[in-house]
Design an enzyme around this catalytic site. Structure first.
Site, mmCIF file in Angstrom:
data_model
loop_
_atom_site.group_PDB
_atom_site.id
_atom_site.type_symbol
_atom_site.label_atom_id
_atom_site.label_comp_id
_atom_site.label_asym_id
_atom_site.label_seq_id
_atom_site.Cartn_x
_atom_site.Cartn_y
_atom_site.Cartn_z
ATOM 1 N N LEU A 21 17.524 -13.069 -66.713
ATOM 2 C CA LEU A 21 16.663 -14.146 -67.207
ATOM 3 C C LEU A 21 15.885 -13.741 -68.450
ATOM 4 O O LEU A 21 15.770 -14.516 -69.403
ATOM 5 C CB LEU A 21 15.690 -14.568 -66.112
ATOM 6 C CG LEU A 21 16.214 -15.541 -65.066
ATOM 7 C CD1 LEU A 21 15.246 -15.618 -63.896
ATOM 8 C CD2 LEU A 21 16.405 -16.922 -65.683
ATOM 9 N N ASP A 40 10.840 -3.743 -71.490
ATOM 10 C CA ASP A 40 11.569 -3.375 -70.283
ATOM 11 C C ASP A 40 11.382 -1.876 -70.112
ATOM 12 O O ASP A 40 10.777 -1.206 -70.967
ATOM 13 C CB ASP A 40 13.058 -3.740 -70.381
ATOM 14 C CG ASP A 40 13.617 -4.186 -69.025
ATOM 15 O OD1 ASP A 40 13.330 -3.499 -68.022
ATOM 16 O OD2 ASP A 40 14.333 -5.197 -68.972
ATOM 17 N N ASP A 66 6.441 0.729 -68.332
ATOM 18 C CA ASP A 66 6.233 0.194 -66.994
ATOM 19 C C ASP A 66 5.214 -0.939 -67.060
ATOM 20 O O ASP A 66 4.057 -0.729 -67.424
ATOM 21 C CB ASP A 66 5.718 1.331 -66.106
ATOM 22 C CG ASP A 66 5.414 0.901 -64.690
ATOM 23 O OD1 ASP A 66 5.497 -0.301 -64.383
ATOM 24 O OD2 ASP A 66 5.069 1.788 -63.877
ATOM 25 N N ILE A 67 5.632 -2.143 -66.689
ATOM 26 C CA ILE A 67 4.770 -3.316 -66.829
ATOM 27 C C ILE A 67 3.599 -3.279 -65.848
ATOM 28 O O ILE A 67 2.635 -4.034 -66.007
ATOM 29 C CB ILE A 67 5.599 -4.609 -66.657
ATOM 30 C CG1 ILE A 67 4.882 -5.802 -67.316
ATOM 31 C CG2 ILE A 67 5.896 -4.882 -65.195
ATOM 32 C CD1 ILE A 67 4.642 -5.637 -68.791
ATOM 33 N N ASN A 93 8.444 -11.939 -66.938
ATOM 34 C CA ASN A 93 9.700 -12.053 -66.196
ATOM 35 C C ASN A 93 10.064 -10.789 -65.420
ATOM 36 O O ASN A 93 10.852 -10.856 -64.478
ATOM 37 C CB ASN A 93 10.836 -12.388 -67.178
ATOM 38 C CG ASN A 93 12.185 -12.407 -66.517
ATOM 39 O OD1 ASN A 93 12.530 -13.329 -65.780
ATOM 40 N ND2 ASN A 93 12.974 -11.359 -66.760
ATOM 41 N N TYR A 165 8.461 -9.689 -51.808
ATOM 42 C CA TYR A 165 8.827 -10.536 -52.953
ATOM 43 C C TYR A 165 8.190 -11.925 -52.847
ATOM 44 O O TYR A 165 7.618 -12.439 -53.812
ATOM 45 C CB TYR A 165 10.353 -10.643 -53.002
ATOM 46 C CG TYR A 165 10.917 -11.428 -54.157
ATOM 47 C CD1 TYR A 165 10.917 -10.916 -55.444
ATOM 48 C CD2 TYR A 165 11.491 -12.682 -53.942
ATOM 49 C CE1 TYR A 165 11.467 -11.639 -56.499
ATOM 50 C CE2 TYR A 165 12.046 -13.408 -54.981
ATOM 51 C CZ TYR A 165 12.024 -12.879 -56.256
ATOM 52 O OH TYR A 165 12.565 -13.602 -57.293
ATOM 53 N N LYS A 169 5.432 -13.575 -55.349
ATOM 54 C CA LYS A 169 5.708 -14.816 -56.069
ATOM 55 C C LYS A 169 4.693 -15.907 -55.732
ATOM 56 O O LYS A 169 4.357 -16.746 -56.579
ATOM 57 C CB LYS A 169 7.127 -15.283 -55.758
ATOM 58 C CG LYS A 169 8.202 -14.354 -56.314
ATOM 59 C CD LYS A 169 8.055 -14.130 -57.818
ATOM 60 C CE LYS A 169 9.244 -13.404 -58.413
ATOM 61 N NZ LYS A 169 9.089 -13.200 -59.874
ATOM 62 N N THR A 199 21.733 -13.175 -61.493
ATOM 63 C CA THR A 199 21.432 -12.017 -62.327
ATOM 64 C C THR A 199 21.801 -10.749 -61.557
ATOM 65 O O THR A 199 22.197 -10.797 -60.389
ATOM 66 C CB THR A 199 19.936 -11.972 -62.695
ATOM 67 O OG1 THR A 199 19.173 -11.739 -61.496
ATOM 68 C CG2 THR A 199 19.491 -13.282 -63.324
#
Length: 348
Positions: A21, A40, A66-67, A93, A165, A169, A199
């Site tokens: 994505l 990324d 690392d986000i 994302n 997860y 979310k 993906t």
């Protein structure tokens, strides 16, 4: 290109841009005229996307990291300002999966998924909104600012095996609404998408794409909505959650009250809850019946057990467990392609 949708002169950060994505969104934003800062983890994937954008005439910078780290968010903002002197769009994302049933999930598996998804969204949102708030104060009015977050149907459905997860979310949807309400005055428009896309991260769930036909779950079909939400044309859209895949997009309603119970209508003498009045109120609900009708204060509602009797609604031995009442399965009927759940009326 439709009026108001061009992103010429705008600068966008896209996290998780190396694959799936994020890659599709970054390429679509570049085609609409945006200049890109791609994030990324370190590796060739994000640089390959940058090379593809540059080869098509786009302007792009890469900021690996690392986000989940505060320093990465700060470096992303700095990269946008250093390379393009502005930040207008943030597309969050980046994500990871560690699926396991709740009773076997490790603390590390929980922490990693929450860290990348929810903490990662917070880090970039925190840095970007602070920048836009300051810019708004200096400008004396709202600035151009767009955030597109990535939530998931997993939180709507209560996906078994995805407690980490789904929780992340759900948090992202809440973060989006809070951001929209908190920062609209500065020009920020924050929305979230729940994409259904094939993906690398979802390959085990969705399987291989169809041969010789358009793949309705290709990430490319999600990207146009992201571009639109990032544009001036979407200035009137804020704090919304969209489910999107293929040729379908749905705007979710916020949670609503299904039924209201009053202690006074369920035998409470002073109108406050007691264990007996709670039992009278929720007994029919536990049995799967419609919510009890209102009764005069002090009177038992129709179907309520008399004082001293066993509470109504006790499940008989061997009965099937009740479904999750707060789950939303409306989106399952939007397409025939499954995401691990059978469409209503279907098999699986």
């Amino acid at each position: 290109m439709p009026d108001g949708v061009t992103l010429d002169g705008r600068t966008a950060i896209v996290t998780g841009a190396g694959n799936g994505l994020g890659r599709a969104e970054a390429i679509a934003l570049a085609r609409a005229g945006a200049r890109l800062v791609l994030n990324d983890l370190s590796g060739p994937a994000v640089h390959a996307v940058a090379d593809e954008i540059a080869a098509a005439g786009g302007q792009v910078a890469v900021c690996e990291g690392d986000i989940g780290e505060w320093a990465t968010a700060e470096r992303l903002l700095a990269a946008a300002l250093d390379a393009f002197s502005r930040l207008d769009i943030l597309v969050n994302n980046a994500g990871v999966l560690r699926d396991r049933m709740i009773f076997t999930m490790s603390a590390d598996e929980w922490d990693l998924v929450l860290r990348v998804h929810l903490r990662g969204h917070f880090m970039t949102t925190r840095v970007a909104t602070a920048h836009w708030r300051q810019a708004s104060k200096q400008a004396g009015g709202p600035v151009y600012a767009r955030i597109v977050n990535t939530s998931s149907e997993a939180f709507l459905l209560g996906s078994p095996g995805q407690a980490n997860y789904a929780a992340a979310k759900a948090g992202i949807a809440a973060l989006t609404v809070v951001t929209a309400r908190s920062c609209a005055r500065y020009g920020v428009r924050a929305n979230a998408i729940c994409p259904r896309a094939r993906t690398d991260m979802t390959a085990d769930l969705m399987g291989a794409p169809p041969e010789g036909a358009v793949d309705p779950l290709a990430p490319d079909h999600v990207a146009p909505l992201v571009v639109y939400l990032a544009s001036q044309a979407a200035a009137g859209i804020n704090g919304e959650v969209f489910v999107v895949h293929g040729g379908v997009a749905a705007v979710m309603e916020p949670p609503r009250i299904r039924a209201t119970f009053q202690a006074a209508e369920n035998g409470s003498a002073d109108g406050m809850w007691t264990l007996d009045s709670v039992s009278r109120a929720l007994g029919p609900m536990s049995a799967g019946a419609a919510p009890p009708a209102a009764a005069p204060p002090g009177a038992a509602p129709p179907g309520a057990a008399p004082p001293g009797a066993a509470p109504p609604g006790a499940a008989p031995p061997g009965a099937a467990p009740p479904p999750a009442g707060f789950a939303c399965e409306d989106t399952l009927a939007l397409a025939t392609e499954t995401i691990g759940f059978a469409p209503p009326g279907g098999s699986g």
